[in-house]
Design an enzyme around this catalytic site. Structure first.
Site, PDB file in Angstrom:
ATOM      1  N   VAL A  55      35.167  26.853 -49.342  1.00  0.00           N
ATOM      2  CA  VAL A  55      35.321  25.945 -48.197  1.00  0.00           C
ATOM      3  C   VAL A  55      35.931  24.638 -48.681  1.00  0.00           C
ATOM      4  O   VAL A  55      35.457  24.049 -49.654  1.00  0.00           O
ATOM      5  CB  VAL A  55      33.960  25.626 -47.535  1.00  0.00           C
ATOM      6  N   GLY A 113      38.709  24.015 -50.214  1.00  0.00           N
ATOM      7  CA  GLY A 113      39.519  24.034 -51.439  1.00  0.00           C
ATOM      8  C   GLY A 113      38.916  23.169 -52.528  1.00  0.00           C
ATOM      9  O   GLY A 113      37.796  23.424 -52.982  1.00  0.00           O
ATOM     10  N   ILE A 143      37.780  20.133 -52.329  1.00  0.00           N
ATOM     11  CA  ILE A 143      36.778  19.142 -51.909  1.00  0.00           C
ATOM     12  C   ILE A 143      35.390  19.638 -52.276  1.00  0.00           C
ATOM     13  O   ILE A 143      35.004  20.736 -51.890  1.00  0.00           O
ATOM     14  CB  ILE A 143      36.819  18.929 -50.381  1.00  0.00           C
ATOM     15  N   GLY A 183      56.447  27.506 -47.091  1.00  0.00           N
ATOM     16  CA  GLY A 183      55.337  28.112 -47.816  1.00  0.00           C
ATOM     17  C   GLY A 183      53.980  27.546 -47.445  1.00  0.00           C
ATOM     18  O   GLY A 183      52.982  27.827 -48.091  1.00  0.00           O
ATOM     19  N   GLU A 217      51.507  31.444 -43.857  1.00  0.00           N
ATOM     20  CA  GLU A 217      51.770  32.835 -44.226  1.00  0.00           C
ATOM     21  C   GLU A 217      52.778  33.444 -43.255  1.00  0.00           C
ATOM     22  O   GLU A 217      52.894  33.013 -42.109  1.00  0.00           O
ATOM     23  CB  GLU A 217      50.471  33.648 -44.109  1.00  0.00           C
ATOM     24  N   ASP A 263      40.234  31.763 -40.170  1.00  0.00           N
ATOM     25  CA  ASP A 263      39.930  31.211 -41.487  1.00  0.00           C
ATOM     26  C   ASP A 263      38.882  30.101 -41.366  1.00  0.00           C
ATOM     27  O   ASP A 263      37.872  30.096 -42.080  1.00  0.00           O
ATOM     28  CB  ASP A 263      41.243  30.675 -42.103  1.00  0.00           C
ATOM     29  N   LYS A 272      34.730  29.696 -42.686  1.00  0.00           N
ATOM     30  CA  LYS A 272      34.263  28.542 -43.461  1.00  0.00           C
ATOM     31  C   LYS A 272      33.099  27.834 -42.768  1.00  0.00           C
ATOM     32  O   LYS A 272      32.133  27.443 -43.420  1.00  0.00           O
ATOM     33  CB  LYS A 272      35.429  27.585 -43.698  1.00  0.00           C
ATOM     34  N   GLY A 277      45.725  25.062 -51.907  1.00  0.00           N
ATOM     35  CA  GLY A 277      46.669  24.814 -52.992  1.00  0.00           C
ATOM     36  C   GLY A 277      46.119  25.374 -54.285  1.00  0.00           C
ATOM     37  O   GLY A 277      44.914  25.406 -54.504  1.00  0.00           O
TER      38      GLY A 277
END
Lengths: 407, 407
Positions: free
Chosen positions: A127, A129, A131, A182, A185, A196, A200, A297
């Site tokens: 969840v 990324g 953070i 990019g 998707e 998504d 989370k 990322g």
């Protein structure tokens, strides 16, 4: 020295190898010992890549090697990630993952195995990324009871909404550009339909409640129907439209939802733009707190996974996660969930507002001068059911967007 | 069951007792056992207060009671807090504190004692009040090497700057109002001169570097000289003025400073308003991350102290903090620190700008139409020493404020 294995050499897996290499000395120092990659599992070959000497194709090599103490699962998807994770845990190896789908679905079970084996199943990167949010919830914000968790948990949709707002472009145009760059998707459904973000918020709510929240139970609405018209009204009101994933506790029940919301500029999430994520919480003694950063990322996600690896190394043979029981949490009925609603409607405010007020009571009129055949209004606070009942009595509604307001 | 003692029944101490009472059952669950207050130490009596049955006046009662495993130091100031904390640690009791002054001055020594005794000295509440930042730095953000820590670390000054900006009032007027509302002390020096923020950035930098940063070494400038004129120029540029406490690592050295800075609206700290605090970090793999919340106040601060108490209860006989060595960290010479400078100067841009460009090179002109006898400009990136040398060549400078820009 502690030996680890990485399952999957895609974006996250290769990022983990890179981060371990880049910050090797400070990582070893913080872990209190050297952390070295013994195996990377991937079906593919990577001729010439520095990973070659440790690349293996057979999972059995890893699970059967007692020297491997920590496994990074960076495969994504439910299978075979679930089977591999479970087997590693049963073999006494701690597992660290960024796999939100797997955690949302089988987190409770995998945590229970880790607890029984006195090892750890860690998923900071699942969840937000990079953070830190899972570990703060688990070990920092422990003095509080949380009645709200609201996040911008998907960078792709936040990038799209930001671009639409800043450049006045329609959804399809921005999506295409995001795909070309990019940021989205080729099959963008998981992001733009809110799936998504839904997984989370299911994870965060499960952790806050200590019980299993099934993500299928969470009302989820994406951003595909948001238009430049909607954004023009938002700007007229000094607001922004953001895809929020939110759980609020009222009268002892959690009400969870993923949907686009209008946010006032004094809301801490208002200024979270572009691909950034943020998670806002309200605790009963702490008040407001927010965590902000790169929600996705390669390197930010890998940074979170590696922080889990370090924690697993520091806590060998010692389970550190709070329990998240597999007992299912019954969410509150979304029909009872209350908010204000912004509504766009065909017609003319001068002649039609009276009827609307008859149905909705006092509303706040919003007009965008360029739009002649429609107008907007904001209702008072009401339940979803109440709104639906009233809306059925008023023909010509073009759109309704919830308004996030601190209640 | 674990017994604790609270030293000092002032704002923070009474808040700790209140939080432990309010969230008793969830706190006990997270700690894995019951946490109960056995003693509260204060020189005063509190007739009729629920604290009476546990109130003691003699520290010896606490330090000599082997049943007390955790001590909350909520006295503030260096003495007797330092002596009491040290004696408790030497007696094998973990200590949790919100005392930034003590932590900044003696943190390294007290951490070393805790490590030797295999217990814990925890101080989450000493920086950023309720915002989790010490524990995330210590246990979440471990995969990264940080090259920037910048915070709005003092709620009083941020409240004053926000009010001055929103209402166009002068510093003295807003300070008086803040004092009347209890947001500022009668003796406001520690806040408005930046001393409080200075101690906090010293603690954060010490933790990031793993070495002792003496706060006396940190260049510190308060907000007392900021005027409505300065803010008018900031608004003209779409910027805000904030008191920042910042440490940047360049060429292997930390450059630390507390000073008012101009911030662009795309900086994550730009929208941190009123009494809120926030801490922004940049990691070499993570990128940007920010923590935001209530930086002070009775309950938020107590929430952070109690989270430490829970952590200490979960880690009895197990030291969890990274080392912060007492070896002194030599900070970089502030004269070498680089930024852009905003300068206000007497005169007329039409006639005087040429000379300024001769000295400063290319600058950006800023004018506020109402101010006829002066104008402003922003320099390029230069060192403090370079700026001072150039500024000496240009008469009539009224003010210079640094511009925080991601370099």
């Amino acid at each position: 020295m502690i030996k680890i294995a990485v399952l999957g050499y895609g974006t996250v897996g290769s990022g983990v190898v890179e981060v371990l290499d880049t910050n090797q000395s400070s990582i070893d120092q913080k872990a209190g010992q050297e952390i070295r990659v013994k195996y990377v599992l991937d079906l593919r070959d990577f001729p010439g890549d520095p990973v070659e000497p440790v690349l293996v194709h057979d999972f059995e090599t890893i699970v059967n090697d007692p020297e491997v103490k920590i496994v990074v699962e960076a495969m994504g998807g439910v299978e075979p990630a679930y089977t591999f994770s479970k087997r590693c845990l049963l073999a006494g190896k701690s597992v660290c993952t960024s796999n939100k789908e797997l955690v949302a679905k089988h987190g409770a079970e995998l945590l229970a195995i880790a607890k029984e084996k006195n090892i750890n199943y860690l998923f900071e990167a699942s969840v937000g990324g990079g953070i830190p949010i899972i570990r703060p919830l688990n070990s920092s914000l422990t003095a509080d009871e949380f009645d709200e968790i609201t996040g911008i948990l998907n960078g792709t949709t936040n990038y799209i909404m930001t671009k639409m707002s800043e450049e006045g472009l329609e959804f399809d145009t921005v999506l295409k550009e995001a795909q070309d760059r990019g940021y989205a998707e080729r099959n963008p459904e998981a992001d733009v339909e809110g799936y998504d973000a839904c997984r989370k918020i299911a994870i965060l709510t499960s952790l806050a409640a200590g019980q299993q929240v099934d993500y299928q139970d969470i009302y989820t609405e994406g951003i595909t129907k948001i238009t430049v018209h909607d954004i023009a009204y938002a700007k007229q009101m000094g607001m922004a439209i953001k895809l929020l994933a939110t759980s609020r506790k009222e009268n002892g029940r959690f009400y969870s939802m993923v949907a686009p919301f209008l946010l006032n500029e004094d809301h801490p999430l208002y200024s979270v733009s572009g691909v950034f994520n943020a998670i806002f919480l309200h605790g009963n003694v702490l008040g407001d707190v927010m965590f902000y950063g790169s929600g996705a990322g390669k390197l930010p996600t890998a940074s979170a996974v590696v922080s889990d690896v370090i924690d697993a190394a520091k806590h060998q043979n010692r389970n550190i996660m709070v329990s998240w029981s597999s007992q299912k949490l019954e969410l509150g009925d979304i029909a009872e969930s209350r908010s204000k609603f912004f509504v766009r409607i065909s017609g003319n405010a001068d002649t039609d507002l009276g009827k609307i007020k008859e149905v909705f009571g006092d509303v706040k009129l919003v007009q965008v001068p360029e739009y002649k055949d429609e107008f907007g209004f904001v209702t008072g606070l009401m339940s979803e059911a109440d709104y639906e009942e009233k809306a059925a009595k008023v023909p010509g509604i073009l759109k309704r967007i919830r308004v996030e307001e601190r209640i």
